[in-house]
Design a protein around this motif. Structure first.
Motif, PDB file in Angstrom:
ATOM      1  N   GLY A 154     -23.768  29.814  14.270  1.00  0.00           N
ATOM      2  CA  GLY A 154     -24.215  30.532  12.817  1.00  0.00           C
ATOM      3  C   GLY A 154     -24.638  29.822  11.886  1.00  0.00           C
ATOM      4  O   GLY A 154     -25.030  30.502  10.780  1.00  0.00           O
ATOM      5  N   ILE A 155     -24.320  28.462  11.697  1.00  0.00           N
ATOM      6  CA  ILE A 155     -24.692  27.679  10.397  1.00  0.00           C
ATOM      7  C   ILE A 155     -26.200  27.205  10.743  1.00  0.00           C
ATOM      8  O   ILE A 155     -26.412  26.773  11.611  1.00  0.00           O
ATOM      9  CB  ILE A 155     -23.763  26.481  10.354  1.00  0.00           C
ATOM     10  CG1 ILE A 155     -22.408  26.851  10.265  1.00  0.00           C
ATOM     11  CG2 ILE A 155     -24.466  25.558   9.059  1.00  0.00           C
ATOM     12  CD1 ILE A 155     -21.382  25.552  10.065  1.00  0.00           C
ATOM     13  N   ARG A 156     -26.935  27.795   9.661  1.00  0.00           N
ATOM     14  CA  ARG A 156     -28.375  27.537   9.858  1.00  0.00           C
ATOM     15  C   ARG A 156     -28.813  26.327   9.098  1.00  0.00           C
ATOM     16  O   ARG A 156     -29.830  25.976   9.210  1.00  0.00           O
ATOM     17  CB  ARG A 156     -29.277  28.803   9.754  1.00  0.00           C
ATOM     18  CG  ARG A 156     -29.096  29.415   8.435  1.00  0.00           C
ATOM     19  CD  ARG A 156     -29.958  30.654   8.147  1.00  0.00           C
ATOM     20  NE  ARG A 156     -29.626  31.377   6.807  1.00  0.00           N
ATOM     21  CZ  ARG A 156     -28.868  32.021   6.467  1.00  0.00           C
ATOM     22  NH1 ARG A 156     -27.920  32.246   7.138  1.00  0.00           N
ATOM     23  NH2 ARG A 156     -28.795  32.453   5.047  1.00  0.00           N
ATOM     24  N   ARG A 157     -28.119  26.044   7.832  1.00  0.00           N
ATOM     25  CA  ARG A 157     -28.510  25.121   6.887  1.00  0.00           C
ATOM     26  C   ARG A 157     -27.341  24.436   6.273  1.00  0.00           C
ATOM     27  O   ARG A 157     -26.222  25.270   6.078  1.00  0.00           O
ATOM     28  CB  ARG A 157     -29.464  25.932   5.700  1.00  0.00           C
ATOM     29  CG  ARG A 157     -29.842  24.844   4.620  1.00  0.00           C
ATOM     30  CD  ARG A 157     -30.701  25.438   3.694  1.00  0.00           C
ATOM     31  NE  ARG A 157     -30.107  26.581   3.105  1.00  0.00           N
ATOM     32  CZ  ARG A 157     -29.092  26.417   2.050  1.00  0.00           C
ATOM     33  NH1 ARG A 157     -29.077  25.546   1.628  1.00  0.00           N
ATOM     34  NH2 ARG A 157     -28.542  27.657   1.318  1.00  0.00           N
ATOM     35  N   THR A 158     -27.605  23.152   6.036  1.00  0.00           N
ATOM     36  CA  THR A 158     -26.273  22.344   5.599  1.00  0.00           C
ATOM     37  C   THR A 158     -26.733  21.474   4.505  1.00  0.00           C
ATOM     38  O   THR A 158     -28.025  20.914   4.723  1.00  0.00           O
ATOM     39  CB  THR A 158     -25.549  21.701   6.690  1.00  0.00           C
ATOM     40  OG1 THR A 158     -25.027  22.608   7.734  1.00  0.00           O
ATOM     41  CG2 THR A 158     -24.413  20.813   6.010  1.00  0.00           C
ATOM     42  N   GLU A 159     -26.268  21.433   3.277  1.00  0.00           N
ATOM     43  CA  GLU A 159     -26.530  20.467   2.282  1.00  0.00           C
ATOM     44  C   GLU A 159     -25.257  19.826   1.638  1.00  0.00           C
ATOM     45  O   GLU A 159     -24.307  20.608   1.401  1.00  0.00           O
ATOM     46  CB  GLU A 159     -27.250  21.200   1.019  1.00  0.00           C
ATOM     47  CG  GLU A 159     -27.543  20.185  -0.003  1.00  0.00           C
ATOM     48  CD  GLU A 159     -28.007  20.798  -1.257  1.00  0.00           C
ATOM     49  OE1 GLU A 159     -28.337  20.164  -2.420  1.00  0.00           O
ATOM     50  OE2 GLU A 159     -28.357  22.215  -1.130  1.00  0.00           O
ATOM     51  N   LEU A 160     -25.271  18.620   1.709  1.00  0.00           N
ATOM     52  CA  LEU A 160     -24.054  17.672   1.224  1.00  0.00           C
ATOM     53  C   LEU A 160     -24.347  17.044   0.011  1.00  0.00           C
ATOM     54  O   LEU A 160     -25.240  16.514  -0.415  1.00  0.00           O
ATOM     55  CB  LEU A 160     -23.702  16.633   2.428  1.00  0.00           C
ATOM     56  CG  LEU A 160     -23.363  16.913   3.956  1.00  0.00           C
ATOM     57  CD1 LEU A 160     -23.368  15.733   4.644  1.00  0.00           C
ATOM     58  CD2 LEU A 160     -22.302  17.895   3.809  1.00  0.00           C
ATOM     59  N   SER A 161     -23.219  17.417  -0.912  1.00  0.00           N
ATOM     60  CA  SER A 161     -23.357  16.733  -2.393  1.00  0.00           C
ATOM     61  C   SER A 161     -22.084  15.631  -2.410  1.00  0.00           C
ATOM     62  O   SER A 161     -20.809  16.253  -2.449  1.00  0.00           O
ATOM     63  CB  SER A 161     -23.405  17.753  -3.269  1.00  0.00           C
ATOM     64  OG  SER A 161     -24.524  18.628  -3.256  1.00  0.00           O
ATOM     65  N   LEU A 162     -22.270  14.470  -2.602  1.00  0.00           N
ATOM     66  CA  LEU A 162     -21.002  13.615  -2.990  1.00  0.00           C
ATOM     67  C   LEU A 162     -20.595  13.740  -4.238  1.00  0.00           C
ATOM     68  O   LEU A 162     -21.372  14.055  -5.202  1.00  0.00           O
ATOM     69  CB  LEU A 162     -21.396  12.210  -2.500  1.00  0.00           C
ATOM     70  CG  LEU A 162     -22.009  11.705  -1.161  1.00  0.00           C
ATOM     71  CD1 LEU A 162     -22.443  10.126  -1.196  1.00  0.00           C
ATOM     72  CD2 LEU A 162     -20.845  12.195  -0.063  1.00  0.00           C
ATOM     73  N   GLU A 163     -19.391  13.891  -4.446  1.00  0.00           N
ATOM     74  CA  GLU A 163     -18.679  13.972  -5.776  1.00  0.00           C
ATOM     75  C   GLU A 163     -18.461  12.489  -6.113  1.00  0.00           C
ATOM     76  O   GLU A 163     -17.739  11.861  -5.698  1.00  0.00           O
ATOM     77  CB  GLU A 163     -17.478  14.732  -5.580  1.00  0.00           C
ATOM     78  CG  GLU A 163     -17.468  16.105  -5.067  1.00  0.00           C
ATOM     79  CD  GLU A 163     -16.194  17.009  -4.893  1.00  0.00           C
ATOM     80  OE1 GLU A 163     -15.837  18.246  -4.892  1.00  0.00           O
ATOM     81  OE2 GLU A 163     -15.203  16.125  -4.984  1.00  0.00           O
ATOM     82  N   LEU A 164     -19.245  12.112  -7.218  1.00  0.00           N
ATOM     83  CA  LEU A 164     -19.273  10.781  -7.677  1.00  0.00           C
ATOM     84  C   LEU A 164     -17.996  10.814  -8.735  1.00  0.00           C
ATOM     85  O   LEU A 164     -17.619   9.610  -8.989  1.00  0.00           O
ATOM     86  CB  LEU A 164     -20.534  10.530  -8.317  1.00  0.00           C
ATOM     87  CG  LEU A 164     -21.630  10.557  -7.630  1.00  0.00           C
ATOM     88  CD1 LEU A 164     -22.766  10.020  -8.357  1.00  0.00           C
ATOM     89  CD2 LEU A 164     -21.693   9.477  -6.306  1.00  0.00           C
ATOM     90  N   GLU A 165     -17.606  11.681  -9.544  1.00  0.00           N
ATOM     91  CA  GLU A 165     -16.723  11.674 -10.376  1.00  0.00           C
ATOM     92  C   GLU A 165     -16.122  13.045 -10.680  1.00  0.00           C
ATOM     93  O   GLU A 165     -16.845  14.001 -10.822  1.00  0.00           O
ATOM     94  CB  GLU A 165     -17.293  11.209 -11.700  1.00  0.00           C
ATOM     95  CG  GLU A 165     -16.078  10.733 -12.610  1.00  0.00           C
ATOM     96  CD  GLU A 165     -15.644   9.372 -12.416  1.00  0.00           C
ATOM     97  OE1 GLU A 165     -14.439   9.346 -12.737  1.00  0.00           O
ATOM     98  OE2 GLU A 165     -16.212   8.703 -12.143  1.00  0.00           O
ATOM     99  N   ILE A 166     -14.730  13.242 -10.417  1.00  0.00           N
ATOM    100  CA  ILE A 166     -14.228  14.568 -10.832  1.00  0.00           C
ATOM    101  C   ILE A 166     -13.652  14.534 -12.210  1.00  0.00           C
ATOM    102  O   ILE A 166     -12.976  13.748 -12.647  1.00  0.00           O
ATOM    103  CB  ILE A 166     -12.972  14.862  -9.754  1.00  0.00           C
ATOM    104  CG1 ILE A 166     -13.390  14.750  -8.248  1.00  0.00           C
ATOM    105  CG2 ILE A 166     -12.569  16.113 -10.300  1.00  0.00           C
ATOM    106  CD1 ILE A 166     -14.598  15.759  -7.948  1.00  0.00           C
ATOM    107  N   VAL A 167     -14.493  15.521 -12.903  1.00  0.00           N
ATOM    108  CA  VAL A 167     -13.909  15.469 -14.230  1.00  0.00           C
ATOM    109  C   VAL A 167     -12.846  16.450 -14.873  1.00  0.00           C
ATOM    110  O   VAL A 167     -12.016  16.238 -15.859  1.00  0.00           O
ATOM    111  CB  VAL A 167     -15.353  15.607 -15.320  1.00  0.00           C
ATOM    112  CG1 VAL A 167     -15.052  15.764 -16.868  1.00  0.00           C
ATOM    113  CG2 VAL A 167     -16.262  14.590 -15.020  1.00  0.00           C
TER     114      VAL A 167
END
Length: 319
Positions: A294-307
């Protein structure tokens, strides 16, 4: 010069686990849970808090308090403009989460709005006039499946953005209690009562009610690096609607996932994951996400800094 990461033993980790289960549990209860004296539990926990590894705070659930509903906004910033954008956003009282990320956006922010008209004013009249903001993409959070280590009942919002449950607004005393718990989620009832000028019985009754009905959430914020987790990432998932609940239920049960929500926007599901390293991220992407139907698309975003997290400002890029 970076400071050395504190070494945590098994007792420290067990103590942290207990605090994640209940940030306001008594030292006696925590000590019994891991087989140590309450004085030892208190001393070790105070060291963890003093070292900045653990922070316990209270914050409101906006849906249950009728304060509004959450939206996720991804922002692209101009070269050199990200610092001003972070400062402006972190200062806003309606911002619950703020992070610098990799990928197609530079910043991700979760803020609380009261209606679609309010959202339009925020996006068009407030965010786009911040120096450094070049573009935004907004997604409405329709349902939370998991919020860090606090897992509330799944709550949906209707087409007007209002929660589909009986909300219970905070009164003046409740707001003052939340203000104290924001500073210290483990503040004793006696101290809380003294600070607010109310009786201990009233303070205890109010705090117990706020927490038990979910209007106030006690969060145990952790230094992930100190625990050996060096990769924090946001995952934006395009999911077939017929598989949405199945995928969400599977991800909700994964220990790596600490936030999971259904959204109306560029992704049907948004998750935050906590992993040990890049190899662990690759394993999660290929062996967990890659095998879910059911997952047709995935995008990963690394968290560089949690403010900012759980309404609390944690840091500023470069500090």
């Amino acid at each position: 010069m970076e400071t050395a990461t504190p070494v945590l033993d098994e007792t420290d980790r067990a103590l942290i686990t207990e605090l994640q289960r209940d940030g306001r549990a008594s030292w006696n209860a925590i000590g019994r849970g891991i087989g140590i004296a309450d004085t030892t539990a208190s001393r070790r926990a105070q060291r963890l808090i003093g070292d900045g590894i653990v922070r316990i705070v209270g914050g409101v659930d906006p849906l249950r308090c009728n304060l509004g509903y959450p939206v996720l906004i991804r922002m692209r910033t101009s070269p050199g403009g990200i610092g001003n954008v972070l400062d402006e956003l972190a200062a806003r009282e309606d911002v619950r989460f703020l992070a610098v990320v990799t990928g197609t956006s530079d910043v991700v922010v979760e803020l609380i709005v009261t209606s679609q008209h309010h959202l339009a004013r925020v996006v068009l009249d407030e965010l786009h006039v911040i120096d450094g903001v070049e573009a935004t993409v907004t997604s409405t959070v329709m349902r939370h499946y998991k919020l860090s280590h606090h897992e509330p009942p799944a709550v949906s919002v209707g087409p007007d953005g209002r929660p589909e449950l009986a909300a219970d607004p905070l009164d003046e005393v409740d707001h003052r209690i939340v203000g104290e718990l924001t500073r210290d989620g483990r503040m004793s009832v006696a101290t809380l009562a003294a600070n607010l000028g109310i009786s201990e019985s009233m303070a205890r009754r109010r705090v117990d009610a706020l927490i038990s009905d979910g209007r106030v959430v006690i969060s145990t914020l952790l230094d992930a690096d100190a625990l050996g987790y060096h990769v924090e990432a946001l995952v934006w998932l395009g999911v077939d609607f017929g598989c949405l609940e199945t995928v969400a239920d599977a991800l909700r049960q994964r220990p790596e996932v600490r936030y999971l929500a259904a959204s109306a926007g560029e992704a049907e599901l948004v998750a935050e994951v906590l992993l040990r390293d890049q190899a662990d991220l690759y394993r999660f992407a290929t062996e967990v996400l890659g095998r879910m139907e059911g997952i047709r698309r995935t995008e990963l975003s690394l968290e560089l800094e949690i403010v900012k997290r759980a309404w609390i400002r944690l840091t500023r890029l470069g500090d």
